[in-house]
Motif scaffolding. Structure first.
Motif, PDB file in Angstrom:
ATOM      1  N   ALA A  85       0.913  -1.241  -0.072  1.00 17.01           N
ATOM      2  CA  ALA A  85       0.112   0.028  -0.032  1.00 17.01           C
ATOM      3  C   ALA A  85       0.771   1.159  -0.069  1.00 17.01           C
ATOM      4  O   ALA A  85       0.583   1.936  -0.727  1.00 17.01           O
ATOM      5  N   LEU A  86       2.107   1.232   0.890  1.00 17.25           N
ATOM      6  CA  LEU A  86       2.843   2.370   0.823  1.00 17.25           C
ATOM      7  C   LEU A  86       3.497   2.562  -0.614  1.00 17.25           C
ATOM      8  O   LEU A  86       3.706   3.621  -1.179  1.00 17.25           O
ATOM      9  N   GLN A  87       3.905   1.376  -1.053  1.00 15.79           N
ATOM     10  CA  GLN A  87       4.513   1.707  -2.599  1.00 15.79           C
ATOM     11  C   GLN A  87       3.388   2.089  -3.566  1.00 15.79           C
ATOM     12  O   GLN A  87       3.906   2.736  -4.431  1.00 15.79           O
ATOM     13  N   ALA A  88       2.563   1.473  -3.325  1.00 21.74           N
ATOM     14  CA  ALA A  88       1.341   1.921  -4.170  1.00 21.74           C
ATOM     15  C   ALA A  88       1.241   3.535  -3.893  1.00 21.74           C
ATOM     16  O   ALA A  88       0.846   4.249  -5.157  1.00 21.74           O
ATOM     17  N   GLU A  89       1.057   3.961  -2.785  1.00 17.04           N
ATOM     18  CA  GLU A  89       0.773   5.471  -2.650  1.00 17.04           C
ATOM     19  C   GLU A  89       2.124   6.344  -3.035  1.00 17.04           C
ATOM     20  O   GLU A  89       1.895   7.161  -3.749  1.00 17.04           O
ATOM     21  N   GLN A  90       3.365   5.843  -2.990  1.00 17.65           N
ATOM     22  CA  GLN A  90       4.378   6.506  -3.343  1.00 17.65           C
ATOM     23  C   GLN A  90       4.328   6.413  -4.913  1.00 17.65           C
ATOM     24  O   GLN A  90       4.816   7.296  -5.644  1.00 17.65           O
ATOM     25  N   SER A 121       1.136  15.106 -14.743  1.00 16.40           N
ATOM     26  CA  SER A 121       1.131  16.520 -14.877  1.00 16.40           C
ATOM     27  C   SER A 121       1.903  17.047 -15.730  1.00 16.40           C
ATOM     28  O   SER A 121       1.923  17.975 -16.728  1.00 16.40           O
ATOM     29  N   GLU A 122       3.255  16.231 -15.682  1.00 14.07           N
ATOM     30  CA  GLU A 122       4.237  16.755 -16.765  1.00 14.07           C
ATOM     31  C   GLU A 122       3.773  16.321 -18.263  1.00 14.07           C
ATOM     32  O   GLU A 122       4.114  17.112 -19.089  1.00 14.07           O
ATOM     33  N   ALA A 146       1.898   8.951  -6.314  1.00 14.66           N
ATOM     34  CA  ALA A 146       2.267  10.217  -6.131  1.00 14.66           C
ATOM     35  C   ALA A 146       3.291  10.398  -7.442  1.00 14.66           C
ATOM     36  O   ALA A 146       3.298  11.407  -8.183  1.00 14.66           O
ATOM     37  N   ASP A 147       4.046   9.308  -8.019  1.00 12.03           N
ATOM     38  CA  ASP A 147       5.206   9.547  -8.906  1.00 12.03           C
ATOM     39  C   ASP A 147       4.452   9.620 -10.390  1.00 12.03           C
ATOM     40  O   ASP A 147       4.657  10.471 -11.288  1.00 12.03           O
ATOM     41  N   MET A 148       3.133   8.819 -10.302  1.00 10.81           N
ATOM     42  CA  MET A 148       2.620   8.996 -11.672  1.00 10.81           C
ATOM     43  C   MET A 148       1.715  10.170 -11.662  1.00 10.81           C
ATOM     44  O   MET A 148       1.374  10.520 -12.795  1.00 10.81           O
ATOM     45  N   GLU A 149       1.003  10.767 -10.625  1.00 12.99           N
ATOM     46  CA  GLU A 149       0.464  11.939 -10.898  1.00 12.99           C
ATOM     47  C   GLU A 149       1.375  12.969 -11.136  1.00 12.99           C
ATOM     48  O   GLU A 149       1.022  13.841 -12.012  1.00 12.99           O
TER      49      GLU A 149
END
Length: 257
Positions: A177-182, A192-193, A185-188
Motif C-alpha cells: 500500500a505504501l509502495q502504491a501510494e508512493q 502533470s508533466e 504520487a510519482d504517476m500523478e
C-alpha cells in the motif's frame, strides 16, 4: 489477599509456599499457620482418615504428576508471600460437565464475546474449557489425556502459524500500500508533466495551423493575382494578335488585286 479463580479450569485451594517474616510458619493439614496459630491462607479440606492402598496411591500420584506436567500450577506473590495453586485431581461427574457448559455460556455473555469471526475472548474461554476437559479425561485415563494434549498443542501451533501468516500478509499489504501510494504520487507527477507537454504541443500545433492558414491564404491571393495578370496578358496578346492579323490582311489584300 489471594486472587479469586476466574478460569474455567478447576484448581485446588492455594497453598502458601514461603513467606518473608521472622515468625516461623508451620503447615498443618496442608495449610500454613503462623506462630500465633492463625492460618495464613485458605485451609484446604482435611485429608481422609482412610489410607489408600499403595497401588492406588501410586496411581493417584502419577496422575497428579501428569496433570502438573500437562497443566502447570499457578504461582504468584502477595505481600512478599509466594503462593501456588495446582489443578484439581478430583474426578469429574456429569454435573461438573453441565456446570462447565453453563459457566462457558455465562462467561461468553458476560465478556461480550463475538459469535463469529476472530475473537480473542472467545478463543481464551474455549481454550480454558478444553483444558478443563483434558483435566477431567486425564484423571480417568492418563493416556487419553496425553493424546488430547497433543491435539491441543497441534491446534495451538496451527493457530500460531495462521496468526504469523496473517501478520506477515498484513505487513506485506501495508508495504504494498505504501509502495502504491508512493507510485501513485510519482504517476500523478508524471501525468502533470505529460499534460503540460500536451498543452505545449497543442499550442505549437495551433500556431503551426495558424501559420499554414496564413500561408495558404497568402498563396491563394498571390495565385489569384497571377491568374488575373496571366488572363490580362493572354487577352492583350489575343487583341494584339488580332490587330496584327488585321494589319497583315490589310497589307496583303491590295497586293492580291
Amino acid at each position: 489477599m489471594v486472587p479469586p479463580n476466574t478460569s474455567l479450569l478447576k484448581y485446588d485451594n492455594p497453598i502458601l509456599v514461603s513467606r518473608n517474616t521472622e515468625k516461623k510458619a508451620t503447615k498443618v493439614s496442608g495449610a500454613t499457620v503462623t506462630g500465633n496459630g492463625s492460618p495464613a491462607g485458605p485451609v484446604p479440606s482435611p485429608p481422609k482418615t482412610s489410607k489408600l492402598p499403595p497401588v492406588e496411591a501410586q496411581k493417584n500420584q502419577q496422575t497428579e504428576e501428569i496433570l502438573n506436567s500437562i497443566l502447570p500450577p499457578k504461582e504468584w506473590q502477595d505481600n512478599g508471600q509466594l503462593w501456588t495453586q495446582q489443578v484439581s485431581s478430583t474426578p469429574a461427574t456429569r454435573l461438573d460437565v453441565v456446570n462447565l457448559q453453563e459457566q462457558l455460556d455465562q462467561k461468553l455473555q458476560q465478556r461480550q464475546a463475538r459469535e463469529t469471526g476472530i475473537c480473542p475472548v472467545r478463543r481464551e474461554l474455549y481454550s480454558q474449557s478444553f483444558d478443563e476437559l483434558i483435566r477431567q479425561v486425564t484423571i480417568n485415563c492418563a493416556e487419553r489425556g496425553l493424546l488430547l494434549l497433543r491435539v491441543r498443542d497441534e491446534i495451538r501451533m496451527t493457530i500460531a502459524a495462521y496468526q504469523t501468516l496473517y501478520e506477515s500478509s498484513v505487513a506485506f499489504g501495508m508495504r504494498k500500500a505504501l509502495q502504491a501510494e508512493q507510485g501513485k504520487a510519482d504517476m500523478e507527477n508524471k501525468i502533470s508533466e505529460l499534460e503540460s507537454e500536451k498543452r505545449d504541443s497543442e499550442r505549437q500545433v495551433n500556431e503551426l495551423k495558424a501559420k499554414c492558414e496564413a500561408i495558404e491564404k497568402r498563396e491563394a491571393e498571390r495565385r489569384m493575382v497571377e491568374e488575373k495578370r496571366h488572363t490580362e496578358e493572354i487577352q492583350f496578346l489575343k487583341r494584339t494578335n488580332q490587330q496584327l492579323k488585321a494589319q497583315l490582311e490589310g497589307i496583303i489584300a491590295p497586293t492580291r488585286k
